[in-house]
Structures are given as structure tokens and as C-alpha cells.
Design an enzyme around this catalytic site. Sequence first.
Site, PDB file in Angstrom:
ATOM      1  N   PHE A  27     107.244  12.820 166.499  1.00 55.21           N
ATOM      2  CA  PHE A  27     107.716  12.895 167.886  1.00 55.21           C
ATOM      3  C   PHE A  27     108.823  13.931 168.064  1.00 55.21           C
ATOM      4  CE2 PHE A  27     105.874   8.612 167.575  1.00 55.21           C
ATOM      5  CZ  PHE A  27     105.027   8.620 168.672  1.00 55.21           C
ATOM      6  N   GLU A  74     110.798  20.575 169.589  1.00 57.01           N
ATOM      7  CA  GLU A  74     111.333  21.814 169.040  1.00 57.01           C
ATOM      8  C   GLU A  74     112.678  22.134 169.696  1.00 57.01           C
ATOM      9  OE1 GLU A  74     108.383  24.945 168.985  1.00 57.01           O
ATOM     10  OE2 GLU A  74     106.896  23.474 168.374  1.00 57.01           O
ATOM     11  N   ASN A 134     103.227  11.970 175.032  1.00 59.42           N
ATOM     12  CA  ASN A 134     103.285  13.353 175.512  1.00 59.42           C
ATOM     13  C   ASN A 134     102.759  13.473 176.936  1.00 59.42           C
ATOM     14  OD1 ASN A 134     104.607  14.503 173.407  1.00 59.42           O
ATOM     15  ND2 ASN A 134     102.782  15.248 172.358  1.00 59.42           N
ATOM     16  N   LEU A 175     105.510  12.267 179.298  1.00 57.32           N
ATOM     17  CA  LEU A 175     106.616  13.227 179.415  1.00 57.32           C
ATOM     18  C   LEU A 175     106.202  14.406 180.303  1.00 57.32           C
ATOM     19  CD1 LEU A 175     107.854  13.190 175.705  1.00 57.32           C
ATOM     20  CD2 LEU A 175     109.092  12.305 177.702  1.00 57.32           C
ATOM     21  N   GLY A 196     105.775  24.035 178.676  1.00 61.77           N
ATOM     22  CA  GLY A 196     104.993  24.787 177.704  1.00 61.77           C
ATOM     23  C   GLY A 196     105.018  24.032 176.387  1.00 61.77           C
ATOM     24  N   CYS A 253     102.133  21.116 172.397  1.00 66.84           N
ATOM     25  CA  CYS A 253     101.611  19.743 172.452  1.00 66.84           C
ATOM     26  C   CYS A 253     101.142  19.263 173.819  1.00 66.84           C
ATOM     27  CB  CYS A 253     102.662  18.767 171.935  1.00 66.84           C
ATOM     28  SG  CYS A 253     102.876  18.884 170.175  1.00 66.84           S
ATOM     29  N   LYS A 286      97.737  20.497 175.197  1.00 67.58           N
ATOM     30  CA  LYS A 286      96.673  20.142 174.248  1.00 67.58           C
ATOM     31  C   LYS A 286      96.413  18.634 174.254  1.00 67.58           C
ATOM     32  CE  LYS A 286      97.559  19.869 169.847  1.00 67.58           C
ATOM     33  NZ  LYS A 286      98.077  20.296 168.541  1.00 67.58           N
TER      34      LYS A 286
HETATM   35  C1  UDX Z   1     107.106  17.639 172.930  1.00 64.91           C
HETATM   36  C2  UDX Z   1     107.586  16.173 172.861  1.00 64.91           C
HETATM   37  O1  UDX Z   1     108.869  16.069 173.542  1.00 64.91           O
HETATM   38  C3  UDX Z   1     107.697  15.715 171.418  1.00 64.91           C
HETATM   39  O2  UDX Z   1     108.039  14.341 171.367  1.00 64.91           O
HETATM   40  C4  UDX Z   1     106.354  15.943 170.708  1.00 64.91           C
HETATM   41  O3  UDX Z   1     106.452  15.605 169.350  1.00 64.91           O
HETATM   42  C5  UDX Z   1     105.908  17.392 170.847  1.00 64.91           C
HETATM   43  O4  UDX Z   1     105.882  17.771 172.224  1.00 64.91           O
HETATM   44  P1  UDX Z   1     108.256  19.998 172.567  1.00 64.91           P
HETATM   45  O5  UDX Z   1     107.016  20.534 173.190  1.00 64.91           O
HETATM   46  O6  UDX Z   1     108.723  20.591 171.292  1.00 64.91           O
HETATM   47  O7  UDX Z   1     108.122  18.431 172.318  1.00 64.91           O
HETATM   48  O8  UDX Z   1     109.488  20.168 173.613  1.00 64.91           O
HETATM   49  P2  UDX Z   1     109.946  19.357 174.912  1.00 64.91           P
HETATM   50  O9  UDX Z   1     111.406  19.218 174.848  1.00 64.91           O
HETATM   51  O10 UDX Z   1     109.180  18.127 175.127  1.00 64.91           O
HETATM   52  O11 UDX Z   1     109.635  20.390 176.074  1.00 64.91           O
HETATM   53  C6  UDX Z   1     108.306  20.719 176.460  1.00 64.91           C
HETATM   54  C7  UDX Z   1     108.319  21.589 177.692  1.00 64.91           C
HETATM   55  O12 UDX Z   1     108.768  20.855 178.830  1.00 64.91           O
HETATM   56  C8  UDX Z   1     109.256  22.804 177.604  1.00 64.91           C
HETATM   57  O13 UDX Z   1     108.621  23.926 178.145  1.00 64.91           O
HETATM   58  C9  UDX Z   1     110.452  22.398 178.424  1.00 64.91           C
HETATM   59  O14 UDX Z   1     111.130  23.503 178.981  1.00 64.91           O
HETATM   60  C10 UDX Z   1     109.788  21.560 179.509  1.00 64.91           C
HETATM   61  N1  UDX Z   1     110.704  20.595 180.144  1.00 64.91           N
HETATM   62  C11 UDX Z   1     111.277  19.596 179.419  1.00 64.91           C
HETATM   63  C12 UDX Z   1     110.933  20.686 181.507  1.00 64.91           C
HETATM   64  O15 UDX Z   1     110.404  21.558 182.175  1.00 64.91           O
HETATM   65  N2  UDX Z   1     111.766  19.770 182.091  1.00 64.91           N
HETATM   66  C13 UDX Z   1     112.358  18.753 181.400  1.00 64.91           C
HETATM   67  O16 UDX Z   1     113.086  17.951 182.020  1.00 64.91           O
HETATM   68  C14 UDX Z   1     112.108  18.669 180.012  1.00 64.91           C
HETATM   69  P1  ADP Z   2     102.411  22.840 164.074  1.00 66.65           P
HETATM   70  O1  ADP Z   2     103.207  23.203 165.297  1.00 66.65           O
HETATM   71  O2  ADP Z   2     101.504  21.655 164.311  1.00 66.65           O
HETATM   72  O3  ADP Z   2     103.252  22.686 162.856  1.00 66.65           O
HETATM   73  P2  ADP Z   2     101.595  25.495 163.188  1.00 66.65           P
HETATM   74  O4  ADP Z   2     100.491  26.343 163.717  1.00 66.65           O
HETATM   75  O5  ADP Z   2     103.018  25.925 163.386  1.00 66.65           O
HETATM   76  O6  ADP Z   2     101.357  24.044 163.826  1.00 66.65           O
HETATM   77  O7  ADP Z   2     101.395  25.260 161.624  1.00 66.65           O
HETATM   78  C1  ADP Z   2     100.207  24.889 161.021  1.00 66.65           C
HETATM   79  C2  ADP Z   2     100.125  25.602 159.661  1.00 66.65           C
HETATM   80  O8  ADP Z   2      99.017  25.043 158.931  1.00 66.65           O
HETATM   81  C3  ADP Z   2      99.890  27.108 159.724  1.00 66.65           C
HETATM   82  O9  ADP Z   2     100.942  27.790 159.062  1.00 66.65           O
HETATM   83  C4  ADP Z   2      98.543  27.308 158.972  1.00 66.65           C
HETATM   84  O10 ADP Z   2      98.503  28.486 158.199  1.00 66.65           O
HETATM   85  C5  ADP Z   2      98.493  26.075 158.095  1.00 66.65           C
HETATM   86  N1  ADP Z   2      97.150  25.717 157.610  1.00 66.65           N
HETATM   87  C6  ADP Z   2      96.016  25.597 158.330  1.00 66.65           C
HETATM   88  N2  ADP Z   2      94.973  25.238 157.539  1.00 66.65           N
HETATM   89  C7  ADP Z   2      95.453  25.117 156.278  1.00 66.65           C
HETATM   90  C8  ADP Z   2      94.885  24.769 155.004  1.00 66.65           C
HETATM   91  N3  ADP Z   2      93.586  24.447 154.873  1.00 66.65           N
HETATM   92  N4  ADP Z   2      95.690  24.762 153.909  1.00 66.65           N
HETATM   93  C9  ADP Z   2      97.001  25.081 154.038  1.00 66.65           C
HETATM   94  N5  ADP Z   2      97.607  25.408 155.199  1.00 66.65           N
HETATM   95  C10 ADP Z   2      96.856  25.433 156.318  1.00 66.65           C
END
Ligand code: UDX
Ligand code: ADP
Length: 475
Positions: free
Chosen positions: A173, A176, A231, A234, A280, A283, A286
Site C-alpha cells: 500500500f 510513492e 485504490n 482513493l 496519475g 496504480c 490500472k
Molecule cells: C497509490 C496509493 O496511494 C497506494 O496506497 C498504492 O499502493 C499505490 O497507488 P501512488 O500512486 O504512489 O499511491 O500515490 P498517491 O499519493 O496515491 O497519488 C496518486 C495520484 O493522486 C497523484 O497523481 C497525486 O497527485 C493525486 N492526488 C492525490 C490528488 O490529485 N489529490 C489528492 O488529494 C491526493
Molecule cells: P513497480 O512500480 O510495480 O515496482 P516497475 O516497472 O517499477 O513496477 O518494476 C518492475 C521491475 O520488474 C522492472 O524493473 C522489470 O525489469 C522487472 N522484471 C520484469 N520481469 C522480470 C523477470 N522475469 N525477472 C526479473 N525482473 C523482472
Amino acid sequence: MRDNYPIKTICCIGAGYVGGPTMAVIAKKCPHIKVIVTDINEERIKNWNNKNLERLPVYEPGLDKIIMACRNENLFFTTQVENSIKEADMIFISVNTPTKTRGIGAGMASDLNWVETSTRQVARFAKDHTIVIEKSTLPVRTAETIKQILVSSESQSGSENTKTFSVLSNPEFLAEGSAINDLENPDRVLIGGDDDVAIKSLTNIYKCWVKEEKIITTNLWSSELSKLTANAFLAQRISSINSISAICEKTGANIHEVSKAVGLDKRIGNKFISPSPGFGGSCFKKDILNLIYLCKYYGLEEVAEYWNQVLSINNWNRNRISRIIVDKLFGTISNKKLAIFGFSFKANTNDTRESSAIQICKNLIEEGATLAIYDPKVNEDQIARDLNQKPKVNFNKSEILSGEWYFCSTPEEAAKRCDAIIILTEWQEFNNLNWSKLSVLMRKPSWLFDTRNIANYNLAEKYGMKVWRLGSENQ
Ligand code: UDX
Ligand code: ADP
């Protein structure tokens, strides 16, 4: 019957935004465990091992300190996938799961190609008993696929080298930009599965730093669906507040006042109701698409349509902002220069996946503007890949350009001779921009478009700028 599988070595397949920081924190909190992070991407692994911590492939506040303390002590980064799997008692699968671009479910379902490939590698190389943990965000019932692949490779009873597996779901969870804090102080740790011994082994790891009452267990499907639901909820809050922003702009209400008043209701709360150009990140979109696909698969068309609206509003908002910029700049931005401040999908990360900046920049380039793009952490190559367009280089700064972009290393460089500054990411440094300096660098009339409500707009106005703020009555 044993009550615990002893865990000496953990392997994580995938050294990305989830795998890298998560394993760093496990290594820090469990010095008795050897943690190996493995990836097929040589460049990524090279950067994880780079002495210069500025070159780490993931920028996350606090991550560099952990890497410095644990790397080559009990935390290792390697491209040796096979050996890492052989050595591990517990394997996290943390590979990429993008939305499918072709075939059944294209544009909606997740592409499980990487999950399947890495699972097959685990099936082939694992030894003895191995706990395999689904860490990537995945559609519901993916664990079943992982299980089937692994079970078919298990050794038959009576054979000499026993090879067996337990499969758990342990969704991550972390957000970033605050990943280290989220990992060190999680609201909850969720473990899904039906093998109590494996669950206990994973619980024991988290217990090194997380209170036991925060570790909850469910069946596999509930765990997978909980991640998608969290997600989706949120993202839904952001689409809700962004839809109200548009009403505020029309009616003279102020979105910050509304957001504050609404958020003080304990039942609603004040998190995730900050207006923005749109959510953006890898997660939200998607996961909602996965949810929609699941609904459609089970014939729940109305539920699918309900969640689809969260995405529609997000896209609409990005295009709406692009249109407002064009309107305010006298209906045309062809041959105008616009400074883009911030390209990552949120502050404190170099990640640009699904960033609203991509769509908005593409719209503005399409309208003929030239963009001077500045972001504190995103590099030129990444922006070029996202915009699908090479930057303009080696040009005369007074040359009139149309539909181009170029990279800038400072806000001042970007502001030079531009007609507008557009803030798209809420980087802290945009709080304290030097408006007296920036305003003289720009062409008149100079505009500030603040889609994150972060700039000191009173000061910008004082220096003669025209200001448009998201969700406020504007001039
Ligand atoms: C999200 C979930 O928060 C996290 O729990 C899950 O594991 C992965 O997806 P993340 O995408 O890394 O995390 O960032 P998050 O802080 O959720 O922000 C997502 C987007 O929403 C960003 O573009 C952010 O700018 C936007 N956002 C967030 C808003 O526009 N308004 C808000 O109040 C909060
Ligand atoms: P996330 O945000 O879910 O961590 P990323 O795209 O940042 O996703 O990272 C996924 C990583 O998994 C990439 O660096 C990719 O090269 C790696 N990967 C994908 N398939 C394999 C595999 N078969 N063995 C090892 N690494 C892999």
C-alpha cells in the site's frame, strides 16, 4: 507438523518502485535476513549498485540512507535471477503488470506476461519449500495462476529432492514519494492465503517492526480485491473533488474552502481531497481498469460503468485544464512559449507513469505551443519517451518554434521569454518561487496557471502576473 518455515534468505523479483524500497526496508528492519533483489534489467541493477546514490533508479526521500547502510551487508542487487531464486526461502514477485495493449481485455485487463514468466522461473529454480508472495498489484484470482504454475512443478511425494510451494498475497500500500515512511509505519499489513504456516512466517518478518494488531489476514481473493478497492476508493475521492473544482470555478465558490469544510467531517476525513490536474501514477488507472474488467466479466455492467466514470472525469479534467490555458492566452497558443513546472505524477518522485503532465503537455504541443519543461527529478530522456517526441536542441533562443519542447535545468531557464508558467506537480520548491525574478524574464502579459494551488499567487500578482488557480473564481 511444523508451525513456521525458518526464513534466512528472501529474494524479490523486480527491482522497481515497489520491489526496491520494500526490500530496502525489510533489510533494514531484519538484519538477520539476507535480502536479494533481482531484475533482468541490467541498467537498473547497475544503478541500484551505483556508489553515487544520486543515480539510484528510484528517487524516494530516505531511501538513499537505507541503501548506504544495508547494501552489500544484508541487501544485494543482482541480475542473477536463477541463483537468487535457488537461494531463497521466500520469494516476492514484484514485476511490472501494465494494462494489456492487445488481445482479450486490451485497454482494461493487466498483462500478466511478466508475472507468468517470473513464476515459471521460480517453478524451475526453487529448491525445497518456498513461500511465494504476490506483491505486484494484480487482478483478483492471479494468485490462482501463480499457484497452478508452481503446483505443476512440485515434486511428487517420494522423490529425492522435495520441491514444494506456498502462495500468499501481500499487497503493497505504499505511496510513492512517501514510500519509506509508509513502509516503516503502515496503516495495516495485509496477508492473504490459506497456508497458516506460511502466513506465520511472513507475519514474523513484519513483526520485526509492525505491531501485530496491524497485521491482518484474509483469504487470497479478499486480499487481492482489497488492494483494488482501496485504490479505486482513493481515486474516486480525487475525481469527486476535481468535479467540484469545476463547479467552484463557475460559481465563485473556492475549492479549498469547500474541501476543508467537507474534510472536517470525521466520516469523510481530510485526506485525498486536494484538487489537482488529475490523478496519475502506475496504480489508480490500472487498478480501476482491472475492476471494470472484472465487473464486465461477471456481467455487472452498471458497476463497471460506475467505476468508469472515475476515469472519465480524470481525463476530462486534464483536457478541461488544457482548454482553459488556450482560452486565457487569447484563444491561441500557436507560436507561444509555455513553461511547464513539474512533470512527475506527484511530488517527491521521479516517476512519470500516467502523470497528468503527459496528457496536458501533449495537448498544448498539439495546439502549436512550445514547452520549456522543468522538473527537479525527471530527466530529459524520460520526458522524451513520455511525449513520444525528441526535445529541440541547439536552437537560437529567439527563434520562433511551434509544437516543440525543450528541457530546462532551472525554473528561471524555463521562464525566459515565455507567456505562461503552468504548475503541474506540487514540488515544495514551487511554494517559494522568486516571482520578482521570474516575472521580468517573461513576455507580457504573463500568466501563472497553478493546477496544484501551491504557488504564492499574491506575490505573483504583485509582480504583475495574471493568475489562474484550479477551483477558484478566476480573472
Ligand atoms: C497509490 C496509493 O496511494 C497506494 O496506497 C498504492 O499502493 C499505490 O497507488 P501512488 O500512486 O504512489 O499511491 O500515490 P498517491 O499519493 O496515491 O497519488 C496518486 C495520484 O493522486 C497523484 O497523481 C497525486 O497527485 C493525486 N492526488 C492525490 C490528488 O490529485 N489529490 C489528492 O488529494 C491526493
Ligand atoms: P513497480 O512500480 O510495480 O515496482 P516497475 O516497472 O517499477 O513496477 O518494476 C518492475 C521491475 O520488474 C522492472 O524493473 C522489470 O525489469 C522487472 N522484471 C520484469 N520481469 C522480470 C523477470 N522475469 N525477472 C526479473 N525482473 C523482472
